[in-house]
Design an enzyme around this catalytic site. Sequence first.
Site, short mmCIF file in Angstrom:
data_model
loop_
_atom_site.label_atom_id
_atom_site.label_comp_id
_atom_site.label_asym_id
_atom_site.label_seq_id
_atom_site.Cartn_x
_atom_site.Cartn_y
_atom_site.Cartn_z
N SER A 141 -1.24 0.53 -4.42
CA SER A 141 -0.05 0.05 -5.12
C SER A 141 0.10 -1.44 -4.85
O SER A 141 -0.34 -1.94 -3.79
CB SER A 141 1.20 0.78 -4.64
OG SER A 141 2.39 0.16 -5.13
N TYR A 182 6.38 3.53 2.40
CA TYR A 182 5.50 3.45 1.22
C TYR A 182 4.64 2.19 1.26
O TYR A 182 3.42 2.26 1.06
CB TYR A 182 6.34 3.48 -0.05
CG TYR A 182 5.52 3.56 -1.31
CD1 TYR A 182 4.81 4.72 -1.62
CD2 TYR A 182 5.45 2.49 -2.20
CE1 TYR A 182 4.04 4.80 -2.77
CE2 TYR A 182 4.70 2.57 -3.35
CZ TYR A 182 3.99 3.72 -3.64
OH TYR A 182 3.24 3.79 -4.78
#
Length: 257
Positions: free
Chosen positions: A139, A152
């Site tokens: 990501s 995350y």
Amino acid sequence: MDRLAFITGASSGIGQALAWRYHQAGWRLALVARRSDEIAAWAKAQGIPPERWRVYGADVADTDSIVAAGQACIAQQGLPDVVIANAGISLGVDTAEREDIDVIARTFATNNVGLAATFHPFVKAMRARGSGRLVGIASVAAIRGLPGHGAYCASKAAVVSYCESLRGELRGTGVQVVTIAPGYVDTPLTQQNRYGMPFLMQAPDFADAAFRAIEGGVSYRVIPWQMGVVAKLLRLLPNAVFDRALSGRARKHRAKG
């Protein structure tokens, strides 16, 4: 050649969009998720011929579960040509809250240990065959730590580093390691976000770009490219400027609260 793609997290979002894109390109599918009934219902609803796909129910956070799914795939469908470790979770965390430490542990178990365990059943066989692609879905959140996103961001930074390490280990074997770093993609994972999402992509558009990158044999690709530029600029910002720019930004929902 009747190629096979093994895709985790295929019951929704990016994983499902990738599954459809690979089907459109004529590939057979090995589809993996905890919600195996939902994947099977989706494949049937799309009219994908039953001989072109199989579903493997597994939880990537459970090492034995995902390893068994990979072994079952090899036994039932053969050794995949592409393995896409897409399954992941994203929750906001507050280190001051005890329950969020468990969320951090669960995030790493899914996004990192689960990714390595997804690749594990295929590495030796691909190396012996002299071909294959192992794809880690990272990501742009890997680039810098965002307030409230510690689990995350850290897990996706670890995906980038792990895939880079694995790429070096497999250099010269014919097995390629590809890291795909999505920006914002319109999926159930992002629809609850409480902040702006620049360059938001639709899942089919992302899947098409990712498919082309993987087939092109790139080692690392940010999709869309605009987010790659933004990420590089963010990396160059001095900490004081970066911290001030993020001050007051809405945070991701926590598991509780």
